[in-house]
Design a protein around this motif. Structure first.
Motif, short mmCIF file in Angstrom:
data_model
loop_
_atom_site.label_atom_id
_atom_site.label_comp_id
_atom_site.label_asym_id
_atom_site.label_seq_id
_atom_site.Cartn_x
_atom_site.Cartn_y
_atom_site.Cartn_z
N ILE A 8 0.88 -1.16 0.00
CA ILE A 8 0.00 0.00 0.00
C ILE A 8 0.91 1.21 0.00
N VAL A 9 0.74 2.04 -1.02
CA VAL A 9 1.57 3.24 -1.17
C VAL A 9 0.69 4.47 -1.19
N ARG A 22 -3.19 9.98 -2.03
CA ARG A 22 -4.16 9.03 -1.52
C ARG A 22 -3.54 7.64 -1.54
N PRO A 23 -4.13 6.66 -0.84
CA PRO A 23 -3.56 5.32 -0.81
C PRO A 23 -3.95 4.49 -2.04
N PHE A 24 -3.01 3.66 -2.45
CA PHE A 24 -3.19 2.74 -3.58
C PHE A 24 -2.58 1.39 -3.21
N VAL A 25 -3.08 0.32 -3.83
CA VAL A 25 -2.45 -0.99 -3.74
C VAL A 25 -1.71 -1.23 -5.05
N VAL A 26 -0.45 -1.62 -4.95
CA VAL A 26 0.35 -1.92 -6.14
C VAL A 26 -0.07 -3.28 -6.67
N VAL A 27 -0.44 -3.34 -7.96
CA VAL A 27 -0.86 -4.59 -8.59
C VAL A 27 0.08 -5.03 -9.71
N HIS A 35 10.53 -0.27 -14.25
CA HIS A 35 9.71 0.52 -15.18
C HIS A 35 9.42 1.89 -14.56
N ALA A 36 9.23 2.88 -15.39
CA ALA A 36 9.02 4.26 -14.93
C ALA A 36 7.67 4.48 -14.26
N THR A 37 6.72 3.57 -14.51
CA THR A 37 5.39 3.71 -13.93
C THR A 37 5.02 2.47 -13.13
N VAL A 38 3.98 2.61 -12.31
CA VAL A 38 3.51 1.52 -11.46
C VAL A 38 2.00 1.41 -11.59
N SER A 39 1.49 0.20 -11.86
CA SER A 39 0.05 -0.03 -11.95
C SER A 39 -0.51 -0.22 -10.55
N VAL A 40 -1.59 0.50 -10.25
CA VAL A 40 -2.16 0.52 -8.90
C VAL A 40 -3.69 0.53 -8.94
#
Length: 109
Positions: A8-9, A22-27, A35-40
């Motif tokens: 959780i980021v 806001r909070p996100f879960v990394v998926v 990679h330059a981006t993270v799917s969340v």
């Protein structure tokens, strides 16, 4: 900061008008850690009965949440790594399995 699947980021999403963190879960798979981006998937404290694509998450010391939340699989997003401010915790593998199942349903995979 090393960002891993199931973490959780806190970060600012592109659609957030005020860029309020806001909070996100990394998926995203750990294979793509450079990679330059993270799917969340974002978290919300507004709960619903849409269990097909929302995964409930109770607050705990491990995940860093102070109140129950839902993982919003239907609002899958991608954040730039530098938009992630901090990590606040992790979710159990059983919850991540439910997220995986919900993602498969949502994306019809």
């Amino acid at each position: 900061m090393r960002i891993l699947r199931g973490m959780i980021v806190v970060g600012a999403g592109r659609g957030d008008a005020l860029q309020k963190p806001r909070p996100f879960v990394v998926v995203q798979s750990n294979v793509f850690g450079d990679h330059a981006t993270v799917s969340v998937c974002p978290l919300t404290c507004v709960t619903s009965d849409t269990n097909l694509f929302r995964v409930p998450l109770e607050a705990s010391p491990d995940n860093g949440l102070h109140a129950a939340a839902e993982i919003q699989v239907d609002k899958l997003d991608t954040l730039a790594r530098d938009a992630i401010v901090k990590s606040v915790g992790t979710i159990p593998i059983t919850t991540m399995t439910s997220v995986d199942d919900a993602l498969r349903r949502w994306l019809e995979l």
